[in-house]
Design an enzyme around this catalytic site. Structure first.
Site, mmCIF file in Angstrom:
data_model
loop_
_atom_site.group_PDB
_atom_site.id
_atom_site.type_symbol
_atom_site.label_atom_id
_atom_site.label_comp_id
_atom_site.label_asym_id
_atom_site.label_seq_id
_atom_site.Cartn_x
_atom_site.Cartn_y
_atom_site.Cartn_z
ATOM 1 N N HIS A 1 0.824 -1.207 0.000
ATOM 2 C CA HIS A 1 0.000 0.000 0.000
ATOM 3 C C HIS A 1 0.864 1.264 0.000
ATOM 4 O O HIS A 1 1.920 1.316 0.632
ATOM 5 C CB HIS A 1 -0.957 -0.012 1.189
ATOM 6 C CG HIS A 1 -2.054 -1.033 1.044
ATOM 7 N ND1 HIS A 1 -2.809 -1.475 2.107
ATOM 8 C CD2 HIS A 1 -2.520 -1.694 -0.052
ATOM 9 C CE1 HIS A 1 -3.690 -2.369 1.673
ATOM 10 N NE2 HIS A 1 -3.528 -2.517 0.373
ATOM 11 N N HIS B 1 0.283 1.731 12.243
ATOM 12 C CA HIS B 1 -0.539 2.930 12.422
ATOM 13 C C HIS B 1 -0.834 3.142 13.896
ATOM 14 O O HIS B 1 -0.821 2.202 14.698
ATOM 15 C CB HIS B 1 -1.876 2.800 11.673
ATOM 16 C CG HIS B 1 -1.760 2.872 10.187
ATOM 17 N ND1 HIS B 1 -1.824 4.068 9.496
ATOM 18 C CD2 HIS B 1 -1.588 1.900 9.261
ATOM 19 C CE1 HIS B 1 -1.693 3.817 8.197
ATOM 20 N NE2 HIS B 1 -1.544 2.512 8.028
ATOM 21 N N HIS C 1 -5.309 -8.173 5.706
ATOM 22 C CA HIS C 1 -5.439 -6.781 5.282
ATOM 23 C C HIS C 1 -5.251 -6.682 3.772
ATOM 24 O O HIS C 1 -5.974 -5.965 3.089
ATOM 25 C CB HIS C 1 -4.407 -5.927 6.015
ATOM 26 C CG HIS C 1 -4.417 -4.483 5.642
ATOM 27 N ND1 HIS C 1 -5.526 -3.678 5.817
ATOM 28 C CD2 HIS C 1 -3.451 -3.695 5.097
ATOM 29 C CE1 HIS C 1 -5.246 -2.461 5.384
ATOM 30 N NE2 HIS C 1 -4.000 -2.451 4.941
ATOM 31 N N ASP D 1 0.141 -3.742 9.087
ATOM 32 C CA ASP D 1 -1.277 -3.418 9.269
ATOM 33 C C ASP D 1 -2.102 -4.653 9.599
ATOM 34 O O ASP D 1 -3.308 -4.684 9.357
ATOM 35 C CB ASP D 1 -1.828 -2.741 8.008
ATOM 36 C CG ASP D 1 -1.351 -1.306 7.860
ATOM 37 O OD1 ASP D 1 -0.503 -0.872 8.670
ATOM 38 O OD2 ASP D 1 -1.809 -0.624 6.925
ATOM 39 N N ASP E 1 0.851 4.145 1.373
ATOM 40 C CA ASP E 1 1.278 4.822 2.596
ATOM 41 C C ASP E 1 2.352 4.046 3.354
ATOM 42 O O ASP E 1 2.768 4.470 4.443
ATOM 43 C CB ASP E 1 0.079 5.106 3.507
ATOM 44 C CG ASP E 1 -0.615 3.854 4.005
ATOM 45 O OD1 ASP E 1 -0.719 2.876 3.237
ATOM 46 O OD2 ASP E 1 -1.066 3.844 5.177
ATOM 47 N N HIS E 2 2.820 2.950 2.772
ATOM 48 C CA HIS E 2 3.934 2.201 3.365
ATOM 49 C C HIS E 2 5.169 2.150 2.461
ATOM 50 O O HIS E 2 6.235 1.755 2.927
ATOM 51 C CB HIS E 2 3.486 0.778 3.714
ATOM 52 C CG HIS E 2 2.525 0.729 4.855
ATOM 53 N ND1 HIS E 2 2.886 0.409 6.138
ATOM 54 C CD2 HIS E 2 1.197 1.008 4.907
ATOM 55 C CE1 HIS E 2 1.829 0.481 6.935
ATOM 56 N NE2 HIS E 2 0.790 0.836 6.203
#
Length: 255
Positions: free
Chosen positions: A58, A171, A114, A133, A60-61
């Protein structure tokens, strides 16, 4: 020599982490949500970035990886199932592989739920789990591509680790997770104490990462799906834990 670990905030609610081998000087970032935040953490610690260990594909990683790799020439390790989306990795890993950061050894565990390519890094000698996550403090990741059964299996595998194992998640959702957890188990004394600790941490500019497996098993509803009170709260009294987990995760999606 034990690993040194530094955690820091990235973007709005991502958690970045550096793991450093003091014997060799090697240092890995777990994911790279934000290039500037990782650079700031490196400057603060004085460590030199040698590796980036990717938990899943993803954006955001991984969005900070190209700039960091260009600047530091670091090795990028990513899940083999994310190869299409992380084409700039140097090494691709799967279940059963190991990754060395200097002399620190991480076991690679596939933890789908996830997303299908998700992996976790378990540094057994240092009792440090980088869960991405999959498992959060007081929560778990949203099931997006895999089945609830796969996510439940992944969580059960993590929950079987020693109670002192430290959980570094991707997160900081602690306060919202605590609100949901208390809706499930309002009479859980350990959970009430954990919420107060989370509120105090926020007031001081901190966050509750890492947690421990023992703390999560005592307070995280998604690891407590086998408890009768949790099953009853989810409307699944008498059901098996996997069914209760599915109901909890769907409830959390609407919460």
């Amino acid at each position: 020599m034990p690993a040194e670990i530094h955690v820091f905030r990235c973007l709005e609610d991502n958690i970045g982490a550096l793991i450093h081998d003091p014997q060799t000087g090697a240092c890995a970032a777990i994911d790279a949500p934000e290039e500037a935040a990782v650079e700031a953490a490196l400057a603060q610690t004085g460590w030199r970035l040698s590796d980036i260990l990717v938990t899943h594909r993803h954006a955001d990683h991984i969005q900070g990886i190209p700039g960091l790799k260009s600047r530091h020439g670091c090795r990028v390790v990513a899940p083999v199932k994310a190869q299409t989306d992380v084409p700039f990795a140097d090494t691709y890993v799967r279940e059963g592989d190991s990754v060395l950061v200097g002399e620190l050894n991480a076991h690679v565990w596939e933890t789908p739920g996830h997303c299908r390519d998700h992996i976790a890094y378990w540094f057994a000698a240092d009792r440090a789990l980088f869960a991405g996550d999959t498992l959060f403090t007081l929560g778990c990741g949203r099931v997006m591509e895999s089945s609830y059964a796969e996510m439940w299996h992944s969580l059960q595998r993590l929950a079987a680790l020693p109670g002192e194992a430290r959980v570094y998640s991707g997160h900081d959702y602690v306060l919202s997770n605590a609100k949901f957890a208390l809706a499930v188990e309002p009479g859980n004394d350990a959970l009430q104490a954990r919420q107060k600790e989370a509120e105090a941490a926020k007031a001081e500019g901190r966050f509750l990462v890492p947690s421990t497996i023992a703390e999560e098993k005592a307070t995280n509803p998604f690891l407590r799906a086998g408890e009768p009170a949790v099953a009853e709260a989810a409307g699944k009294a008498g059901a098996d834990a996997e069914t209760v987990f599915t109901a909890l995760r769907e409830w959390k999606n609407r919460f």
